[in-house]
Design an enzyme around this catalytic site. Structure first.
Site, mmCIF file in Angstrom:
data_model
loop_
_atom_site.group_PDB
_atom_site.id
_atom_site.type_symbol
_atom_site.label_atom_id
_atom_site.label_comp_id
_atom_site.label_asym_id
_atom_site.label_seq_id
_atom_site.Cartn_x
_atom_site.Cartn_y
_atom_site.Cartn_z
ATOM 1 N N PHE A 11 -0.627 4.995 14.527
ATOM 2 C CA PHE A 11 -0.163 6.183 13.780
ATOM 3 C C PHE A 11 -1.330 6.915 13.082
ATOM 4 O O PHE A 11 -1.703 8.034 13.453
ATOM 5 C CB PHE A 11 0.914 5.721 12.779
ATOM 6 C CG PHE A 11 1.250 6.695 11.697
ATOM 7 C CD1 PHE A 11 1.440 8.052 11.975
ATOM 8 C CD2 PHE A 11 1.412 6.266 10.371
ATOM 9 C CE1 PHE A 11 1.767 8.958 10.962
ATOM 10 C CE2 PHE A 11 1.737 7.153 9.360
ATOM 11 C CZ PHE A 11 1.906 8.492 9.651
ATOM 12 N N LEU A 35 -4.072 -1.993 22.081
ATOM 13 C CA LEU A 35 -2.727 -1.549 22.502
ATOM 14 C C LEU A 35 -1.690 -2.649 22.317
ATOM 15 O O LEU A 35 -1.106 -3.150 23.276
ATOM 16 C CB LEU A 35 -2.745 -1.049 23.953
ATOM 17 C CG LEU A 35 -3.631 0.171 24.217
ATOM 18 C CD1 LEU A 35 -3.584 0.567 25.697
ATOM 19 C CD2 LEU A 35 -3.236 1.359 23.352
ATOM 20 N N SER A 85 0.469 -4.009 10.916
ATOM 21 C CA SER A 85 0.728 -3.177 9.741
ATOM 22 C C SER A 85 2.162 -3.233 9.197
ATOM 23 O O SER A 85 2.457 -2.557 8.228
ATOM 24 C CB SER A 85 0.391 -1.719 10.078
ATOM 25 O OG SER A 85 1.318 -1.213 11.022
ATOM 26 N N THR A 125 -4.912 -0.427 1.819
ATOM 27 C CA THR A 125 -3.591 0.027 1.372
ATOM 28 C C THR A 125 -3.397 -0.220 -0.125
ATOM 29 O O THR A 125 -3.989 -1.155 -0.686
ATOM 30 C CB THR A 125 -2.503 -0.729 2.170
ATOM 31 O OG1 THR A 125 -1.257 -0.586 1.504
ATOM 32 C CG2 THR A 125 -2.793 -2.212 2.286
ATOM 33 N N ASP A 126 -2.539 0.586 -0.740
ATOM 34 C CA ASP A 126 -2.211 0.360 -2.162
ATOM 35 C C ASP A 126 -1.437 -0.945 -2.351
ATOM 36 O O ASP A 126 -1.311 -1.434 -3.468
ATOM 37 C CB ASP A 126 -1.434 1.555 -2.743
ATOM 38 C CG ASP A 126 -0.126 1.860 -2.025
ATOM 39 O OD1 ASP A 126 0.205 1.166 -1.053
ATOM 40 O OD2 ASP A 126 0.575 2.804 -2.460
ATOM 41 N N GLU A 127 -0.921 -1.498 -1.239
ATOM 42 C CA GLU A 127 -0.124 -2.732 -1.366
ATOM 43 C C GLU A 127 -0.974 -3.918 -1.838
ATOM 44 O O GLU A 127 -0.422 -4.927 -2.282
ATOM 45 C CB GLU A 127 0.574 -3.069 -0.041
ATOM 46 C CG GLU A 127 1.546 -1.979 0.353
ATOM 47 C CD GLU A 127 2.468 -2.370 1.496
ATOM 48 O OE1 GLU A 127 2.800 -3.556 1.620
ATOM 49 O OE2 GLU A 127 2.845 -1.475 2.268
ATOM 50 N N TYR A 153 1.351 -9.486 4.823
ATOM 51 C CA TYR A 153 0.600 -8.290 5.241
ATOM 52 C C TYR A 153 -0.402 -7.876 4.154
ATOM 53 O O TYR A 153 -1.597 -7.748 4.413
ATOM 54 C CB TYR A 153 1.569 -7.129 5.531
ATOM 55 C CG TYR A 153 0.887 -5.770 5.551
ATOM 56 C CD1 TYR A 153 -0.026 -5.445 6.551
ATOM 57 C CD2 TYR A 153 1.137 -4.814 4.551
ATOM 58 C CE1 TYR A 153 -0.667 -4.198 6.561
ATOM 59 C CE2 TYR A 153 0.502 -3.578 4.558
ATOM 60 C CZ TYR A 153 -0.400 -3.271 5.559
ATOM 61 O OH TYR A 153 -1.037 -2.047 5.560
ATOM 62 N N LYS A 157 -4.582 -7.835 4.073
ATOM 63 C CA LYS A 157 -5.386 -6.634 3.818
ATOM 64 C C LYS A 157 -6.301 -6.863 2.605
ATOM 65 O O LYS A 157 -7.461 -6.456 2.606
ATOM 66 C CB LYS A 157 -4.490 -5.419 3.580
ATOM 67 C CG LYS A 157 -3.698 -4.955 4.786
ATOM 68 C CD LYS A 157 -4.547 -4.442 5.936
ATOM 69 C CE LYS A 157 -5.223 -3.122 5.662
ATOM 70 N NZ LYS A 157 -5.948 -2.618 6.856
ATOM 71 N N ASN A 182 1.675 5.198 0.940
ATOM 72 C CA ASN A 182 2.449 5.320 2.191
ATOM 73 C C ASN A 182 2.205 6.655 2.881
ATOM 74 O O ASN A 182 2.302 7.693 2.242
ATOM 75 C CB ASN A 182 3.947 5.235 1.886
ATOM 76 C CG ASN A 182 4.431 3.814 1.793
ATOM 77 O OD1 ASN A 182 3.730 2.964 1.264
ATOM 78 N ND2 ASN A 182 5.614 3.547 2.313
ATOM 79 N N LYS A 192 9.003 2.097 11.009
ATOM 80 C CA LYS A 192 8.710 2.395 9.607
ATOM 81 C C LYS A 192 9.787 3.336 9.054
ATOM 82 O O LYS A 192 10.434 4.073 9.816
ATOM 83 C CB LYS A 192 7.318 3.040 9.496
ATOM 84 C CG LYS A 192 6.183 2.184 10.074
ATOM 85 C CD LYS A 192 5.800 1.036 9.167
ATOM 86 C CE LYS A 192 4.880 0.012 9.802
ATOM 87 N NZ LYS A 192 3.587 0.457 10.244
#
Ligand code: NAD
Length: 339
Positions: A11, A35, A85, A125-127, A153, A157, A182, A192
């Site tokens: 994405f 892939l 992800s 990521t903010d996560e 996840y 990260k 996000n 998602k």
């Protein structure tokens, strides 16, 4: 300038490839992607003939393959989007998340050390900061907020972020990290929240919302994210972390209702399902640093971005209908019930 973009068939990576080819017509972009179910070569069909673009099918965990590619191509910059992800999948099967997100990142950085590089940029990521309480809207994640993860996840990260920092300090590798909220926009895999709800609403299927749906996420249009990364590559300081977010907090349930409104579908399609294990309540980024130091600001208002996104999914049914067949279908059926 030769840039390796890993995960460029996914994405955000694909949107970044498009952004960079347009913004820097003199750059060479090499997309490295293995892939997985989330990578889709058809996404890149419009750039396949571009002489400044090349696709290489390769796994970032494949040390020999990655070294060979670096030896042949001698890239100046690596931007690492490649990752497993999806939080739900990490709860089902954490191992592949550790392998790709942690080991894969270290393989890439080892190649950068061995062959030399101007910049290794890690897309995070903010996560990694965990979550914030819903009743404290005054609190935000800053770059020095301690890492405090909830899911396999986000833990993978955060581990990668720590490794990137360590490679910067120990080996003097010129690294930068961005931690973004996000994203939404075209080419997002239909597992998602936003694309899932759009395609299910179009098919008049139930719209599964975790728990009470009040979990808050900070949404950013994908092109604004791409622009921020480009700025970090150009003017960001090695060793630094930059938070990227649009100050656009929305509860999941409100996003789903908005999609129903745009598609003229009844709220009765919404179905509250058992909450995700360890579900984070609120993410909210403070993007002051990237604004003050690099002059970045989001350009797309949510009301415009979401309209554009919904229209894109309406105009590109072939893209997502193909995806939700085959291998993905089994997982999709298991998670959300057979059609
Ligand atoms: P995605 O799942 O859509 O795409 C991931 C891509 O990586 C796919 O093309 C996949 O084939 C590829 N890939 C996976 N494992 C690989 C491996 N071992 N070797 C090579 N390629 C591999 O993900 P996305 O949503 O585009 O996210 C991209 C990055 O941005 C991730 O690192 C993610 O953590 C981060 N991020 C995402 C968001 C978001 O809202 N989507 C927000 C902040 C940060």
């Amino acid at each position: 300038m030769k840039v390796i973009v890993t995960g460029g068939a996914g994405f955000i990576g694909s949107n970044f490839v498009f952004y960079m080819l347009k913004k820097h017509p003199d750059y060479e972009i090499i997309c490295l992607d293995s892939l997985t179910y989330a990578g889709n070569l058809s996404t890149l069909k419009d750039v396949m003939d571009n002489p400044n673009f090349k696709f290489v099918k390769l796994d970032i965990r494949d040390r020999e393959g990655v070294y060979k590619l670096f030896e042949e191509e001698k890239p100046d910059v690596v931007v690492n989007f490649a990752a497993e992800s999806h939080v739900d999948r990490s709860i089902e099967n954490p191992e592949i998340f550790l392998e790709t997100n942690i080991i894969g990142t270290s393989v890439l950085m080892d190649a950068c050390r061995k062959y030399g590089i101007k910049r290794f940029h890690q897309v995070s990521t903010d996560e990694v900061y965990g979550d914030l309480p819903l009743d404290r809207p005054d609190l935000f994640f800053h770059e020095d907020t301690p890492l405090h993860t909830s899911s396999p996840y986000s833990s993978s990260k955060a581990s990668a972020d720590l490794l990137v920092g360590a490679y910067g300090r120990t080996f003097n590798l010129p690294v930068t990290i961005s931690r973004c909220s996000n994203n939404y926009g075209p080419y997002q895999f239909p597992e998602k929240l936003i694309p899932l709800m759009i395609q299910r609403a179009l098919n008049n299927e139930k719209l599964p919302v975790y728990g009470d749906g009040k979990n808050v996420r900070d949404w950013l249009y994908v092109e604004d994210h791409c622009k921020a990364i480009d700025l970090i590559l150009e003017n960001g300081k090695p060793g630094e972390v930059y938070n990227i977010g649009g100050h656009n907090e929305m509860a999941n349930i409100d996003i789903v209702k908005l999609i129903c409104d745009y598609l003229d579908k009844p709220y009765s399609l919404i179905e509250h399902v058992t909450d995700r294990k360890g579900h984070d309540r609120r993410y909210a980024i403070d993007p002051e640093k990237i604004h003050n130091e690099l002059g970045w600001l989001p350009e797309t208002m949510f009301k415009d971005g979401i309209k554009k996104t919904i229209q894109w999914y309406l105009d590109n049914k072939d893209w997502w209908e193909n995806i939700i067949s085959g291998d993905y279908q089994n997982y999709y059926d298991e998670m959300y019930g057979k059609k």
